[in-house]
Each structure stands twice: as structure tokens, then as C-alpha cells.
Design a protein around this motif. Structure first.
Motif, PDB file in Angstrom:
ATOM      1  N   ILE A 205       0.839  -1.202   0.000  1.00  0.00           N
ATOM      2  CA  ILE A 205       0.000   0.000   0.000  1.00  0.00           C
ATOM      3  C   ILE A 205       0.874   1.252   0.000  1.00  0.00           C
ATOM      4  O   ILE A 205       0.572   2.231  -0.687  1.00  0.00           O
ATOM      5  CB  ILE A 205      -0.957  -0.003   1.205  1.00  0.00           C
ATOM      6  N   ALA A 226      -2.971  -1.118  -9.396  1.00  0.00           N
ATOM      7  CA  ALA A 226      -2.491  -2.011  -8.345  1.00  0.00           C
ATOM      8  C   ALA A 226      -0.977  -1.976  -8.302  1.00  0.00           C
ATOM      9  O   ALA A 226      -0.318  -1.876  -9.351  1.00  0.00           O
ATOM     10  CB  ALA A 226      -2.973  -3.438  -8.593  1.00  0.00           C
ATOM     11  N   VAL A 236      -0.333  -6.766  -2.197  1.00  0.00           N
ATOM     12  CA  VAL A 236      -0.898  -5.897  -3.229  1.00  0.00           C
ATOM     13  C   VAL A 236      -1.478  -4.641  -2.586  1.00  0.00           C
ATOM     14  O   VAL A 236      -2.209  -4.724  -1.587  1.00  0.00           O
ATOM     15  CB  VAL A 236      -2.017  -6.628  -4.012  1.00  0.00           C
ATOM     16  N   LEU A 238      -4.040  -1.672  -3.525  1.00  0.00           N
ATOM     17  CA  LEU A 238      -5.094  -1.393  -4.500  1.00  0.00           C
ATOM     18  C   LEU A 238      -5.548   0.062  -4.383  1.00  0.00           C
ATOM     19  O   LEU A 238      -5.830   0.540  -3.283  1.00  0.00           O
ATOM     20  CB  LEU A 238      -6.295  -2.307  -4.257  1.00  0.00           C
ATOM     21  N   GLY A 253      -6.071  -6.525   0.090  1.00  0.00           N
ATOM     22  CA  GLY A 253      -4.813  -6.582  -0.641  1.00  0.00           C
ATOM     23  C   GLY A 253      -3.942  -7.771  -0.298  1.00  0.00           C
ATOM     24  O   GLY A 253      -2.849  -7.900  -0.840  1.00  0.00           O
TER      25      GLY A 253
END
Length: 417
Positions: A205, A226, A236, A238, A253
Motif C-alpha cells: 500500500i 495495483a 498488493v 489497490l 490486498g
């Protein structure tokens, strides 16, 4: 349309419109700088009389500076505007299982100084280490006045990036398997020791925030994207329409612990066949050693003895040297990356995917298997064409993400409901 949360809202006031317009001006300057007032007015489709007081407020606040002039076909050369970032500083901290990096940077992402040390085993020991490192770093590089005799820059806080699930509301690290930490408090404990505001976020993030707030020109016009971090773990970040997607309990994520193969290798989280267990650095190293050992057994003449590869960077180097075992290992990793990206595209449909991590140094070898798996596992032509962009400086983006945790509030749109 975003539904108004009737349990948590702010009532709009007379100043709301002006506040929104001022933030629009600030962000346009940030993304298009240097830019003249005339060009700003044209971009916003407003009159100079409406724009001038907004720019004046930003200049008075020190958010924007005037400097230099643009060419003009006739008449007076227009003065250019730039966002002023060097007066606001952030301490950026990137915590990894092996080492922790600490940097002092301005709100534009310009790094002034950096330090590094071995990551302690416990969160309490990490707080102790940072309580010693951060004040020394600030004292060495931040003075009370600059060379012109003006007030010097101000440290606005600490941005802390960790490899694990974070509850942004409480500042607690919910679970960081690579560190062996569960439900620990870093934010409040560190803030108390340092006397600075501390913001904490998980690594993917944070990298997405760095892309959103510090590299807007690299988004390709997309506000939904992403950031996939493939390193010791896989995670991940997003972003949907310019805002990070966090989920109901702030754990969105965690695609790295979605199982792609129930009969696959065990994952550190306790399940089998997770994306992380198939595509993370440890998986790449393991499959390389397996292939290298198999190649040695099958060789007519014993090959020269080589030390085991202990880093992905070493596997990448050997692949670029043409070693078959390294090439095959990276190709399989690329296939697993592509399969995970296909799932991400099917669920999230991002306009662009950024991939970060040490593995991106081999993107010339990975691109084909990644794209092939992505195409095979998605359903539409638009999904198959999703842009996948390797991040060539993933470590830098973790630090920039830590800066963005503090800088974002300067540029974010005001919340009015």
C-alpha cells in the motif's frame, strides 16, 4: 457515486467550495509544474479573477513559490509556479526482515540523508533502535535556518512501512509473518519516544501511495491501479479512483495468501499453494537449487562447483549469464506471477499494474511468461491487455511510500461527507 456514511461525516460549509478549488489548483501545479497562471486558468476553464486569489493564498501559505518565466509570443513573460516541497520533511522508515532503512526526505520525495541497521527481533527493540537513530539523523541534517537566513525546514512526522497487515486506525501491526510479529503496537510507542506524529502502513500500500502522490505522471492517466510487491512476501496495494482500497477491517490486498494450488508448497501462513509460496523470493531460490542439483546429476562431466545462490539477485545474474537452471527457475516464477496477476485483473480490473521487488531486475526474462499466463487465465481482450509495468527501484518506492504517508494529506481533497 460514494454513499455518504451517516455515522461518520462532516457537514459542508461556505468555505468548502473554496477549499476544494484551492486543492485542485495545488494538485494541478504539482502535476504540471512549472506552470503559469494563464495556463492554470485555461486548464480549469475559469477566469483569472477566480484563480488569482486561490494562487495568492497558496503562495502566502508557502505551499507554492513563484520563480522563472515562460516564453511569450508578445507582451510580458508570464511568471511560473511550482509546489514548494523542501520546507516539509518526513522521516521515512522501511522495516524488512533483514534490515531497516531510515531516510530523511522532503515532501517531493528528494532524499537528503539515509541510514540502515539490522532489524531487531522484537518490536520493542526496533522502537529503541529508531529512538536512537532518528533524532541523530534529524540533528545532523536539519538546521534552524537555511542559507538565506529564513526558517529552516520542518520535520512533519515519521512514515513507517512494514511487511505485514496493518490496522491503520489503531496503528497496530495485525500480523507480520516474516517478522514473526502479531498484534503489536509500533505507532503509538514510537510516537511517544520520538515526539513526532507517526503514520504506519504495509509495504504494498505504501508503494501504491508513492505512485499516487509522488509519481502521478507514471500512472498513464489511470486512477485505478495495483502495486504488486514480490519480495520476501507477496502483497498488493489497490487504488480505486484515486483512493486506497482498505476493506472493512483494513486488510484488503492480501492476495499473497490466496491459494492458487491447494496441493502446492506450504506457505508461512500455514496454508498450501499461496501466491507467495509460489512466486516469492524463497520459492524462486528453492526451484533454482532444485534445477541446479538436477542439472549436476545429469551432466556427463561434473560441473564446476558453485556456491548456492542465497539471493534472487544472484539467480538473476546467473540467468543473464545464460545458466539454464536459473533461466528455467525464473520462467516458472514468471508463470506464477502471471497467474496471480490474472486473478487480480479478474477481481479488480485495474487500469495498470506495477510490479516491484528484486525479481524485476529480470523483467526481460519474465515478461513473456508473465504475459502468457495473464492472457491464458483472463476472459476478455481488455483484461488480457492490462498494462503490467516493472518497478525498477522497488526499495526506493517503499521509502517514498513512507514519505507519501505524510505528504498525501497536503494534496488530498478535503472530506465533506
Amino acid at each position: 457515486m460514494r454513499k455518504i456514511n451517516t455515522r461518520n461525516f462532516r457537514v459542508a460549509t461556505r468555505t468548502t467550495t473554496r477549499e476544494v478549488n484551492r486543492q485542485i489548483v495545488l494538485n494541478l501545479i504539482r502535476e504540471l509544474q512549472p506552470i503559469s497562471r494563464a495556463e492554470l486558468a485555461r486548464r480549469m476553464d475559469v477566469s483569472r479573477s477566480l484563480l488569482t486569489p486561490l494562487v495568492r493564498e497558496l503562495v502566502t501559505r508557502g505551499s507554492v513559490v513563484e520563480g522563472g518565466t515562460a516564453r511569450a509570443q508578445r507582451g510580458r513573460r508570464p511568471t511560473l509556479l511550482r509546489v514548494r516541497t523542501n520546507r516539509n520533511l518526513a522521516v521515512a522508515v522501511d522495516v524488512r526482515p533483514g534490515h531497516t532503512s531510515v531516510a530523511l526526505a522532503d515532501f517531493g520525495g528528494q532524499v537528503i540523508a539515509r541510514e540502515a541497521f539490522e532489524t531487531p527481533a522484537s518490536p520493542e527493540a526496533l522502537i529503541d533502535a529508531l529512538a536512537a537513530c532518528v533524532p541523530a539523523l534529524v540533528a545532523a541534517h536539519v538546521g534552524e535556518e537555511d542559507a538565506d537566513g529564513e526558517d529552516g525546514p520542518t520535520v512533519r512526522g515519521v512514515g513507517l512501512v512494514v511487511p505485514g497487515m496493518v490496522d491503520r486506525r489503531t496503528g497496530r501491526v495485525i500480523y507480520a509473518p516474516r517478522l514473526g510479529w502479531r498484534d503489536v503496537d509500533l505507532r503509538d510507542g514510537l510516537a511517544e519516544r520520538l515526539g513526532y506524529k507517526v503514520r504506519i502502513e504495509n509495504a504494498p500500500i505504501a508503494c501504491a501511495l508513492a505512485r499516487l502522490w509522488l509519481s502521478p505522471d507514471g500512472l498513464g492517466g489511470s486512477q485505478s491501479f495495483a502495486y504488486v510487491s514480490i519480495s520476501e512476501g507477496v502483497g498488493v496495494g489497490l487504488v480505486v479512483r484515486g483512493e486506497v482500497l482498505r476493506g472493512e477491517t483494513h486488510t484488503a490486498g492480501e492476495f499473497g495468501h490466496v491459494s492458487l494450488d491447494r496441493s502446492g508448497p506450504p506457505c508461512i501462513c500455514g496454508k498450501r499453494g499461496c501466491w507467495e509460496a509460489l512466486a516469492g523470493n524463497a520459492a524462486t531460490l528453492a526451484r533454482y537449487e532444485q534445477r541446479a542439483a538436477a542439472a549436476a546429476r545429469e551432466a556427463v562431466q561434473p560441473p564446476l562447483r558453485r556456491a548456492p545462490a542465497t539471493t534472487v539477485e544472484e539467480v538473476v545474474r546467473r540467468a543473464h549469464d545464460g545458466e539454464r537452471a536459473a533461466l528455467e527457475a525464473l520462467e516458472e516464477t514468471g508463470t506464477h506471477i502471471g497467474r496471480g496477476l490474472a486473478a487480480l485483473v479478474s477481481v479488480f480490473n485495474p487500469g495498470r499494474i506495477f510490479v516491484g521487488g528484486e525479481i524485476t531486475a529480470a523483467w526481460d526474462l519474465l515478461d513473456a511468461p508473465v504475459r502468457r499466463a495473464l492472457v491464458e487465465d483472463t476472459l476478455t481482450d481488455a483484461a488480457r491487455a492490462t498494462s503490467v509495468v516493472p518497478d525498477r527501484s522497488p526499495a526506493e518506492y517503499r521509502l517514498l511510500g513512507a514519505v507519501a504517508l505524510l505528504a498525501a494529506s497536503t494534496y488530498a481533497a478535503p472530506r465533506v461527507g
